[in-house]
Every structure is written in C-alpha cells, then in structure tokens.
Design a protein around this motif. Structure first.
Motif, mmCIF file in Angstrom:
data_model
loop_
_atom_site.group_PDB
_atom_site.id
_atom_site.type_symbol
_atom_site.label_atom_id
_atom_site.label_comp_id
_atom_site.label_asym_id
_atom_site.label_seq_id
_atom_site.Cartn_x
_atom_site.Cartn_y
_atom_site.Cartn_z
ATOM 1 N N CYS A 1 -67.782 18.166 29.892
ATOM 2 C CA CYS A 1 -67.364 18.844 28.658
ATOM 3 C C CYS A 1 -66.557 20.107 28.982
ATOM 4 O O CYS A 1 -66.770 20.759 30.009
ATOM 5 C CB CYS A 1 -68.594 19.213 27.845
ATOM 6 S SG CYS A 1 -68.206 20.012 26.281
ATOM 7 N N CYS B 1 -66.939 22.883 27.819
ATOM 8 C CA CYS B 1 -67.797 24.079 27.856
ATOM 9 C C CYS B 1 -68.403 24.297 29.229
ATOM 10 O O CYS B 1 -69.015 25.335 29.479
ATOM 11 C CB CYS B 1 -68.894 23.991 26.802
ATOM 12 S SG CYS B 1 -70.282 22.935 27.259
ATOM 13 N N HIS C 1 -74.094 17.225 23.046
ATOM 14 C CA HIS C 1 -74.807 17.215 24.322
ATOM 15 C C HIS C 1 -76.217 16.671 24.114
ATOM 16 O O HIS C 1 -76.975 17.187 23.278
ATOM 17 C CB HIS C 1 -74.901 18.637 24.894
ATOM 18 C CG HIS C 1 -73.613 19.131 25.481
ATOM 19 N ND1 HIS C 1 -73.162 18.717 26.713
ATOM 20 C CD2 HIS C 1 -72.668 19.978 25.001
ATOM 21 C CE1 HIS C 1 -72.002 19.310 26.977
ATOM 22 N NE2 HIS C 1 -71.676 20.079 25.945
ATOM 23 N N CYS D 1 -71.678 21.519 21.145
ATOM 24 C CA CYS D 1 -71.504 22.867 21.682
ATOM 25 C C CYS D 1 -70.360 23.603 20.991
ATOM 26 O O CYS D 1 -70.146 24.783 21.239
ATOM 27 C CB CYS D 1 -71.234 22.805 23.179
ATOM 28 S SG CYS D 1 -69.688 21.964 23.589
ATOM 29 N N GLY E 1 -66.423 21.277 23.132
ATOM 30 C CA GLY E 1 -65.925 19.958 23.517
ATOM 31 C C GLY E 1 -66.307 18.932 22.462
ATOM 32 O O GLY E 1 -66.995 19.252 21.488
#
Ligand SMILES: [Zn+2]
Length: 455
Positions: A346, A348, A291, A284, A287
């Motif tokens: 994370c 995000c 993912h 992303c 982080g």
C-alpha cells in the motif's frame, strides 16, 4: 443508590481508558514487517485454539484432531467451517464461561434499559447480520479493547501526524441497544477529542439538524448516512467541514464516496466489520482497499465446501477466525461476504494485506423509482426483533410484503419498517407483515433468498 446508567458510564470510562492505553501499541503495529505480523498471528492463533479446545465443548469436538501448538493460518483448512446457524443454535456449547447462556443473554437484552455490562464485564449485543438471521453476541472486556483499537488505529496514526485542536467527533450510529455500533464507534481517536452520538435512524432532517449543532471536525457513521450528509452539504442544507471521515456497517457506494469527496475532500476510512468478529479490515485513506486486521483476525477465501482457493481464483465464501474473542470463539466462521485480495504494498507503507472495497450484496437493494432502499434498512428493523426468528422481504410496487417466522407484533413492526422506508426517501410506503410457519427455500440449492425484488 447508583443507577444502572451511572454504573454503565463508570465502567465505560474505564473501558475507554483501556482503549487509549492500547491504541499506542496498535498504531505501532501498523508499521510491522510481514515477519512480525505473521509471527504474532501464529502465536495468537495457537493460543485461541488451545483455549477454545479446553473451554468450549463445541470447539473441542471440531478441534479434536488438531494440535494447536503447531497450527498455522494455512493449517486452519483442516478445521470445519462454522456457520451462523451453528453459532446461534449451539450458543451454550460455544461460550467459554460458565456463567453465561443464550437464555441469560436474552434476559439481559430484554431487561436492560441502556447498554450494560454483566458482573464479569461482558457486553451482550444483537444484530440482524448479513444473512438476516437474528444473532446474539457477547463481547468480553479484552475483545472490546482489541476491536476498538482495530477500528481506530489507522485514524489515530493520521491524527498524530496532524493533530487537530478542539476536535469533535459526530458518531452516526444506532444510538441505542442492542446494536453494537454505538459503543464501538463512540471512541475518541485523539487526546481531548469530544464525541457526540447522533441516532442514525432518525428522520434525515433531524439528523442534519443534530449534526449541524454538533459542529463536528470528524465524522463516523453508516456509509449511506454519511453519504446523505455529504449530499445535504452539496445542496446547501448543511454546513460542516469534517477533516476526516470514517464509514462502516454498509457497503460504501461509489455515489456516496463521490459525494463525500465533492463535499469535503476529506480522507475516508471505510471499515468492514461484523458483530461476530468485530473488525475485519479498515481503509487507511492513503491507498486503495482496506487493510486486513491480520494481527487479530485470520481471513480465508474458500470455495462452497470451505477449501481454500488461490488469490486469483473466485471464492464462494470468506471465513474469519477472530483471535481476540476468547469468551465466544469464532473459528473459520462464514461471514457471507466475498472479498478479493489486492496485490502489492500500500502507498501508506503498511505491510498489512489488503482486500478490495467490499461491494456488498447490492443485488439485495430494492429500487423504487428514484429511491434506493438498501437491504440493511430491513435487516436493521427485522433482524433485531427477538420475536422474529427469520424473515423474507418481497418488494411490492409501493413497499414490501414481509414474511416472518415467529410471533412478532405485526402492526408495530410494520409501522417501524414504514418509518425506516420513509427516512430513506420512499413516500407513503405500504408494508404488510405476515407470520408464516416456514419460509420457502430455493428448490435445488436449499438457499433462502432473503430479499426478493420486483421483476
Ligand atoms: Zn494503506
């Protein structure tokens, strides 16, 4: 008369519009709660298993004792692993449509002059893959829409918060069939974004010139090639300032990540994918790690025998079940790569689980003085020649001896490989290609060491 190329471009435009339509839904999914993710994954898994059981004789046998209607991701442990060799050897038994066979797919690969769609909207690709065994793959219409969204939704989320006027995406990919990289990555992630495909296999000077001419605001490409471009910028040979960078197809080495940061200080979205599953995980850029695309893929860390291992235990393999490919289902498919889960949420905010950056099999790299040749360079050339069924690469002082099973045109293949090695910085490479009856496997494990470095 409409040419095959025009017909492809027309369908491709329709396909890209379908991707844009689905992308909004996918951007929303990034914010899903754990409950939403798991509910969606379970329903999709049940649907895939029930479908595969009806339409694929191969999977019907493997799923005979399974009731798809009560299946969960954890229950997959009761299903046998699926190997790369099975996927290729039992192709006609796996595919779920009556009009497509391995022979037919090979005919498409051999006869198409450019990318193409079958009359039923499938696309056929070939790749050397990580194991080195050539594979033939089919992507149906909906599968492509799904994985294009997986590949691009995290970038699209960022583009929405910080739109960029006159965005131009330079796509450093194979640039030609049979590799799937070009259709998957030549996708605009923002309204009005233009794209330019630049063949990543060209000599570096040509690639640099083409990238300079494209004046990209965004870059996507093979990790090593993007790394080379960043270093070219640092050396004053290229002047571009991409605001977002996406890497794929190869492990993103620390030295390349560092060069990208120094050259552009741009967010980097690294992608871990395969021609079989499409996209397994994407970074992303906020982080650590990547993912996992849990809404469309089930990943399992398992031991040698396919039994799941705990998050903190070492795993021998990673198995993937692709929930979106109904035409050629991969269920508990051995990806070859090893991954580690990252703990915690994370930065995000997304609840999608993460895996640590994929280190890849760096043992397979060959080092020649200052030049490092990633194994992917060999795979890219050897793994897509339909006349090579298997190969083994032995590093030599100035190049490589390659043993092949099959009936390749050794001279042409050696020249192509030498050109690829030169592009990666090995001057005057010496490449010899020999055809052998069979390859020598490890005496006790029976494994084949695909890349044998100099001692
Ligand atoms: Zn994140």
């Amino acid at each position: 008369m409409i040419s095959a190329r025009d017909s492809y471009e027309g369908l491709r435009a329709a396909h890209l519009d379908a991707v844009q339509g689905a992308l909004q839904d996918h951007v929303g999914r990034v914010e899903w709660s754990r409950e939403q993710i798991e509910h969606h994954q379970t329903q999709r898994l049940r649907s895939l298993l029930a479908y595969a059981k009806q339409r694929s004789p191969f999977h019907a046998r493997r799923l005979s004792g399974i009731d798809p209607s009560v299946m969960t991701a954890a229950g997959l442990a009761g299903v046998p692993m699926m190997t790369k060799a099975q996927a290729q050897d039992e192709w006609d038994d796996i595919v779920t449509v009556a009009d497509l066979t391995r022979d037919g797919a090979e005919r498409i690969l051999a006869s198409q002059l450019w990318f193409s769609y079958t009359p039923n909207d499938q696309q056929v690709f070939s790749s050397g893959g990580s194991s080195g065994v050539r594979g033939v793959y089919v992507w149906d219409w909906h599968f492509f829409v799904s994985i294009a969204c997986l590949a691009w939704r995290l970038q699209a989320r960022e583009e929405r918060t910080a739109p960029h006027a006159h965005a131009r995406l330079a796509v450093l990919a194979a640039g030609m069939p049979p590799h799937a990289s070009t259709p998957l990555f030549d996708v605009p992630t923002a309204p009005g974004m233009e794209t330019a495909v630049i063949p990543a296999g060209a000599p570096l000077a040509d690639t640099i010139a083409a990238v300079a001419a494209a004046k990209p605001t965004h870059l996507v490409g093979y990790a090593t090639v993007v790394g080379q471009l960043a270093r070219a910028c640092l050396a004053g040979q290229l002047d571009i300032r991409p605001v977002r960078v996406s890497t794929n197809s190869e492990p993103l080495l620390d030295e390349d990540r560092r060069a990208i940061r120094e050259a552009w200080d741009a967010p980097v979205h690294n992608l871990w994918g395969s021609t079989e599953i499409g996209v397994q995980a994407v970074g992303c850029a906020r982080g650590d790690g990547l993912h996992v695309c849990e809404d469309e893929v089930v990943l399992e860390r398992v031991d040698e025998n396919g039994a799941p291992v705990g998050p903190d235990e070492p795993a021998a393999r990673t198995l993937a079940t692709g929930l979106a490919n109904l035409t050629f289902p991969f269920i508990r498919y051995d990806l070859g790569d090893q991954v580690d889960w990252l703990p915690g949420r994370c930065a995000c905010g997304s609840a999608f689980a993460r895996v640590a950056d994929i280190g890849g099999r760096r043992d397979d790299d060959f080092r020649y003085g200052a030049a490092t040749i990633p194994a992917s360079v060999f795979r890219h050339v050897l793994g897509t020649d339909p006349r090579v069924s298997e190969y083994q690469v032995h590093q030599t002082l100035r190049g490589a001896d390659v043993l092949t099973v099959g009936a390749p045109d050794c001279e042409t293949l050696a020249a192509a490989l030498a050109a690829a090695l030169r592009r990666h910085g090995l001057s005057d490479p010496e490449v010899e290609i020999r055809v052998v009856e069979r390859l020598q496997r490890h005496e006790s494990t029976g494994k084949l060491k695909r890349f044998v470095p100099l001692d």
